[in-house]
Design an enzyme around this catalytic site. Structure first.
Site, PDB file in Angstrom:
ATOM      1  CG  HIS A 287      -5.340  -2.929  -0.707  1.00  0.00           C
ATOM      2  ND1 HIS A 287      -4.855  -2.517  -1.781  1.00  0.00           N
ATOM      3  CD2 HIS A 287      -4.971  -2.456   0.390  1.00  0.00           C
ATOM      4  CE1 HIS A 287      -4.043  -1.440  -1.222  1.00  0.00           C
ATOM      5  NE2 HIS A 287      -4.342  -1.220  -0.320  1.00  0.00           N
TER       6      HIS A 287
ATOM      7  CE1 TYR B 208      -4.438   7.433   0.895  1.00  0.00           C
ATOM      8  CE2 TYR B 208      -4.350   7.569   3.116  1.00  0.00           C
ATOM      9  CZ  TYR B 208      -4.424   6.698   1.688  1.00  0.00           C
ATOM     10  OH  TYR B 208      -4.615   5.503   1.906  1.00  0.00           O
TER      11      TYR B 208
ATOM     12  CG  ASP C 105      -2.177   1.235   1.178  1.00  0.00           C
ATOM     13  OD1 ASP C 105      -2.986   0.915   0.421  1.00  0.00           O
ATOM     14  OD2 ASP C 105      -1.768   1.994   1.999  1.00  0.00           O
TER      15      ASP C 105
END
Length: 285
Positions: free
Chosen positions: A258, A203, A101
């Site tokens: 994921h 982010y 990730d």
């Protein structure tokens, strides 16, 4: 080694010595959002048994001694400095780097910026950043990544994720394929909104990284993707090969989501050991 430092920041790390016959090489495992170093707990024993020393740190924002508040502290350059500080503390001039990730995004970055430090690169779930951005014009990736824009908003995402003891976070993780025990652990962190600011700042620093993206990666690279990943499209996964100039292998795991380190630890461990053993063991010119 239980901790290491980068300037004033102190990080927790799980340091697992090699328990099998090996050549003393080091593996560094980087977790993603909203995980922590324990996401690798089911992978580490097989790597140690194969003769590798394994280092799994809690990354910046995920450890009490390294939670700067400003998003500027979470650029890839600064996050990469944490990894290099860990390698220095461990006495590892070169190492195998594995990321999942956001850890994968950081691993791609380090492979581009510091190729001579890496014996090999393995990325789980997230492809090279250029492939990821290119995929926004080829298929459903933009829709799959809607939350990245939502996380740019200050303050509010922390509060939304922390509602009801972190239950929104837990529900999202379980719905997308993560096991309940891991989801409970990450939801416990999300229950404290202040503890979520650092992870979300990865982010929020995205716009600051746009001018600092390496082009091609020359390090021997393995990219592993689950074909039921709700966050990464097939188009993004398939575009990744364009941005690796060294040896490259792409493994698509049928039926996998994921959350590959927790969901498919045996398959991941086997692929990693095979990849490590095929990678060169001397500094590149």
């Amino acid at each position: 080694m239980d901790t290491f430092s980068n300037g004033p920041l102190s990080f927790e790390v799980t340091d697992t010595p090699a328990s099998g016959a090996g050549n003393g090489e080091t593996v560094i495992l980087l977790h993603g959002f909203p995980e922590d170093r324990h996401s690798w707990d089911s992978v580490t024993p097989a790597l140690a048994d194969a003769g590798y020393r394994v280092l799994a740190p809690n990354q910046r924002g995920y450890t009490p001694g390294a939670r700067p508040a400003a998003r500027e502290a979470y650029t890839l350059n600064r996050l990469g400095g944490d990894v290099l500080s860990l390698a220095k503390a461990a006495g590892a001039d070169q190492f195998h780097l594995v990321g999942h990730d956001w850890g994968a995004a950081l691993a791609w970055y380090l492979a581009g910026r510091h190729p001579k430090r890496l014996l090999s690169l393995t990325a789980l779930s997230v492809p090279h950043s250029a492939a990821f951005m290119k995929s926004f014009t080829a298929g459903p990736q933009a829709l799959k990544s809607w939350y990245m824009g939502a996380f740019q908003v200050p303050w509010l995402p922390e509060r939304l994720l922390s509602r009801d003891g972190g239950s929104p976070m837990r529900d999202m993780l379980v719905r997308t394929g993560l096991d309940s025990a891991s989801a409970d652990r990450y939801a416990a962190r999300a229950a404290d909104p202040d503890a979520m600011t650092g992870p979300l700042n990865w982010y929020r620093a995205l716009p600051l990284n746009l001018s600092d993206q390496p082009a091609g990666v020359e390090v021997p690279s393995l990219y592993i993707w689950g074909d039921r990943d709700p966050f990464i499209s097939r188009a993004a996964a398939q575009l990744c090969s364009r941005y690796v100039t060294g040896g490259y292998r792409f493994e698509a795991l049928p039926g996998a989501s994921h959350w590959l380190p927790q969901e498919k630890p045996a398959e991941i461990s086997s692929l990693l050991v095979e990849h490590f053993r095929k990678s060169p063991r001397s500094p590149r010119p």
